[in-house]
Design a protein around this motif. Sequence first.
Motif, PDB file in Angstrom:
ATOM      1  N   LEU A  87      -4.241   0.753  -2.145  1.00 17.14           N
ATOM      2  CA  LEU A  87      -3.920  -0.662  -1.998  1.00 17.14           C
ATOM      3  C   LEU A  87      -3.545  -1.245  -3.359  1.00 17.14           C
ATOM      4  O   LEU A  87      -4.283  -1.091  -4.332  1.00 17.14           O
ATOM      5  CB  LEU A  87      -5.117  -1.426  -1.416  1.00 17.14           C
ATOM      6  CG  LEU A  87      -5.668  -0.888  -0.090  1.00 17.14           C
ATOM      7  CD1 LEU A  87      -6.862  -1.710   0.347  1.00 17.14           C
ATOM      8  CD2 LEU A  87      -4.594  -0.879   0.972  1.00 17.14           C
ATOM      9  N   THR A 112     -12.730  -2.047   5.929  1.00 21.64           N
ATOM     10  CA  THR A 112     -11.851  -0.885   5.987  1.00 21.64           C
ATOM     11  C   THR A 112     -10.606  -1.163   5.141  1.00 21.64           C
ATOM     12  O   THR A 112     -10.316  -2.312   4.791  1.00 21.64           O
ATOM     13  CB  THR A 112     -11.432  -0.603   7.429  1.00 21.64           C
ATOM     14  OG1 THR A 112     -10.664  -1.730   7.917  1.00 21.64           O
ATOM     15  CG2 THR A 112     -12.645  -0.408   8.320  1.00 21.64           C
ATOM     16  N   PRO A 113      -9.831  -0.113   4.787  1.00 20.41           N
ATOM     17  CA  PRO A 113      -8.583  -0.356   4.052  1.00 20.41           C
ATOM     18  C   PRO A 113      -7.656  -1.323   4.776  1.00 20.41           C
ATOM     19  O   PRO A 113      -6.994  -2.152   4.142  1.00 20.41           O
ATOM     20  CB  PRO A 113      -7.970   1.046   3.952  1.00 20.41           C
ATOM     21  CG  PRO A 113      -9.143   1.966   3.977  1.00 20.41           C
ATOM     22  CD  PRO A 113     -10.132   1.326   4.909  1.00 20.41           C
ATOM     23  N   GLU A 114      -7.615  -1.269   6.101  1.00 15.64           N
ATOM     24  CA  GLU A 114      -6.738  -2.168   6.847  1.00 15.64           C
ATOM     25  C   GLU A 114      -7.190  -3.619   6.720  1.00 15.64           C
ATOM     26  O   GLU A 114      -6.379  -4.524   6.486  1.00 15.64           O
ATOM     27  CB  GLU A 114      -6.713  -1.756   8.320  1.00 15.64           C
ATOM     28  CG  GLU A 114      -5.736  -2.564   9.158  1.00 15.64           C
ATOM     29  CD  GLU A 114      -5.693  -2.075  10.593  1.00 15.64           C
ATOM     30  OE1 GLU A 114      -4.674  -2.277  11.247  1.00 15.64           O
ATOM     31  OE2 GLU A 114      -6.706  -1.512  11.053  1.00 15.64           O
ATOM     32  N   PRO A 172     -13.382  -3.200  -2.884  1.00 19.10           N
ATOM     33  CA  PRO A 172     -12.743  -1.975  -2.379  1.00 19.10           C
ATOM     34  C   PRO A 172     -11.308  -1.815  -2.821  1.00 19.10           C
ATOM     35  O   PRO A 172     -10.755  -0.725  -2.752  1.00 19.10           O
ATOM     36  CB  PRO A 172     -12.844  -2.127  -0.848  1.00 19.10           C
ATOM     37  CG  PRO A 172     -13.950  -3.104  -0.635  1.00 19.10           C
ATOM     38  CD  PRO A 172     -13.881  -4.045  -1.799  1.00 19.10           C
ATOM     39  N   ALA A 173     -10.643  -2.915  -3.236  1.00 22.75           N
ATOM     40  CA  ALA A 173      -9.235  -2.845  -3.607  1.00 22.75           C
ATOM     41  C   ALA A 173      -9.024  -2.492  -5.073  1.00 22.75           C
ATOM     42  O   ALA A 173      -7.900  -2.309  -5.509  1.00 22.75           O
ATOM     43  CB  ALA A 173      -8.546  -4.187  -3.305  1.00 22.75           C
ATOM     44  N   SER A 185       0.764   5.718   0.572  1.00 22.45           N
ATOM     45  CA  SER A 185       0.042   6.877   1.085  1.00 22.45           C
ATOM     46  C   SER A 185      -0.103   7.924  -0.001  1.00 22.45           C
ATOM     47  O   SER A 185       0.763   8.083  -0.868  1.00 22.45           O
ATOM     48  CB  SER A 185       0.778   7.465   2.286  1.00 22.45           C
ATOM     49  OG  SER A 185       0.887   6.518   3.333  1.00 22.45           O
ATOM     50  N   THR A 196      -9.023  -4.853   4.299  1.00 18.84           N
ATOM     51  CA  THR A 196      -8.823  -5.263   2.914  1.00 18.84           C
ATOM     52  C   THR A 196      -7.366  -5.631   2.667  1.00 18.84           C
ATOM     53  O   THR A 196      -7.061  -6.606   1.973  1.00 18.84           O
ATOM     54  CB  THR A 196      -9.254  -4.139   1.951  1.00 18.84           C
ATOM     55  OG1 THR A 196     -10.606  -3.765   2.231  1.00 18.84           O
ATOM     56  CG2 THR A 196      -9.147  -4.600   0.512  1.00 18.84           C
ATOM     57  N   SER A 197      -6.448  -4.863   3.244  1.00 17.03           N
ATOM     58  CA  SER A 197      -5.021  -5.163   3.098  1.00 17.03           C
ATOM     59  C   SER A 197      -4.701  -6.538   3.670  1.00 17.03           C
ATOM     60  O   SER A 197      -3.977  -7.329   3.057  1.00 17.03           O
ATOM     61  CB  SER A 197      -4.187  -4.096   3.821  1.00 17.03           C
ATOM     62  OG  SER A 197      -4.391  -2.835   3.246  1.00 17.03           O
ATOM     63  N   GLN A 255       0.835  -1.187   0.000  1.00 17.43           N
ATOM     64  CA  GLN A 255       0.000   0.000   0.000  1.00 17.43           C
ATOM     65  C   GLN A 255       0.873   1.241   0.000  1.00 17.43           C
ATOM     66  O   GLN A 255       2.037   1.206   0.401  1.00 17.43           O
ATOM     67  CB  GLN A 255      -0.966   0.018   1.183  1.00 17.43           C
ATOM     68  CG  GLN A 255      -0.333   0.299   2.532  1.00 17.43           C
ATOM     69  CD  GLN A 255      -1.350   0.244   3.650  1.00 17.43           C
ATOM     70  OE1 GLN A 255      -2.097  -0.734   3.762  1.00 17.43           O
ATOM     71  NE2 GLN A 255      -1.374   1.251   4.486  1.00 17.43           N
ATOM     72  N   ARG A 272      -5.396   9.378   2.331  1.00 15.64           N
ATOM     73  CA  ARG A 272      -5.829   8.243   1.514  1.00 15.64           C
ATOM     74  C   ARG A 272      -4.737   7.187   1.443  1.00 15.64           C
ATOM     75  O   ARG A 272      -3.547   7.494   1.415  1.00 15.64           O
ATOM     76  CB  ARG A 272      -6.188   8.698   0.101  1.00 15.64           C
ATOM     77  CG  ARG A 272      -7.393   9.618   0.032  1.00 15.64           C
ATOM     78  CD  ARG A 272      -7.602  10.130  -1.375  1.00 15.64           C
ATOM     79  NE  ARG A 272      -8.756  11.018  -1.478  1.00 15.64           N
ATOM     80  CZ  ARG A 272      -9.062  11.733  -2.547  1.00 15.64           C
ATOM     81  NH1 ARG A 272      -8.281  11.650  -3.620  1.00 15.64           N
ATOM     82  NH2 ARG A 272     -10.116  12.514  -2.557  1.00 15.64           N
ATOM     83  N   GLN A 273      -5.159   5.923   1.399  1.00 14.13           N
ATOM     84  CA  GLN A 273      -4.243   4.799   1.259  1.00 14.13           C
ATOM     85  C   GLN A 273      -4.600   4.041  -0.012  1.00 14.13           C
ATOM     86  O   GLN A 273      -5.744   3.630  -0.198  1.00 14.13           O
ATOM     87  CB  GLN A 273      -4.335   3.864   2.469  1.00 14.13           C
ATOM     88  CG  GLN A 273      -3.868   4.485   3.772  1.00 14.13           C
ATOM     89  CD  GLN A 273      -2.377   4.741   3.780  1.00 14.13           C
ATOM     90  OE1 GLN A 273      -1.609   3.922   3.289  1.00 14.13           O
ATOM     91  NE2 GLN A 273      -1.971   5.870   4.340  1.00 14.13           N
TER      92      GLN A 273
END
Length: 315
Positions: free
Chosen positions: A80, A242-244, A313-314, A72, A246-247, A70, A77-78
């Motif tokens: 992925l 969340t992005p986390e 989301p990714a 920044s 999903t990561s 990922q 925003r992050q």
Amino acid sequence: VDIPRGASAPHECIFKRKGDHNENTSPDTVNFKISCKPHDVVDWRGDDLVCRSPIYLGSRALREPFLSTQASSVRGRQLLLWGRNPFVHERGTTGANLRVRVLGAGMTQDGALELTCRLGTAPTSSIAQPSRPVSGSAGGYPSATPSSRSTSKPADSRWDKVVVTVRHLQTEAKMWVRVPRTATMADIRAKITTAAGLPRGSTVRLLQQIAGGFTPYPDRQTLGGLTMLNCAGTAWNGVTMTPEKTSQMLQRLSEAMDTAAFQMQLASTKEALRESSFVGQKAKADLLVRLAEVLPDFGLEASAEALAEGLAPAR
């Protein structure tokens, strides 16, 4: 002062005759000239944003078929990144770079976010990178570190896990959680709270059906042979990715695809597709279901459809 996205610098905002009132002459015109200050993470080049620091992929990038990392950007925003690894099996390669352009993520819709992924690990003397490979665990979700790939299981029966379907009685929404059979109702309520992204103070009740209605399960009651639970309390409509989360899910999927068992089934599926469309499509569906086995760890159903939904989301 309204500054449009992608405005040139310095940006001028002119307010004609908006200065102080004067009885003998017209009010002055006020002119604001606004310049941008340097950003900690990206540089501004025309319509594009360029990440200042490279993303170091680590030593595993030479042997894993898929990459997951990922980066920044602005406003917290992050971005992925996940996909096929062009460096895999390139033995002896050092210092290679993978340059990525993400269209639409720049200063304007026509611009792009540019970043560089670099083989190897960051120099020990370098400052901590604003972009980092995805790893670790939080919120009760599984870690994506190599130790999670161990095939040995403790003799403790708590590691005998089962997937439980949870249905909310008010919203009819469902989620799937993987827990040990010895998990208590309190443990499962905590899993539901995390997967649904409920705020602090939310109420989650697990109910058993009795004559004339429902009654809550005692917190200390273990799951036993149950595979479906009814839920009430604070409303939820599914899993919050969340992005986390999903990561972490992408990292788990990447590790699953790197196993020998998956690679063998993938080769068999490709062979089946060459020989027969019907048989090949069935083999492909089975392959996706095998990959989807990690999804209940994130509240999703172990199915090909849920796999596509979880990856949305990714994209």
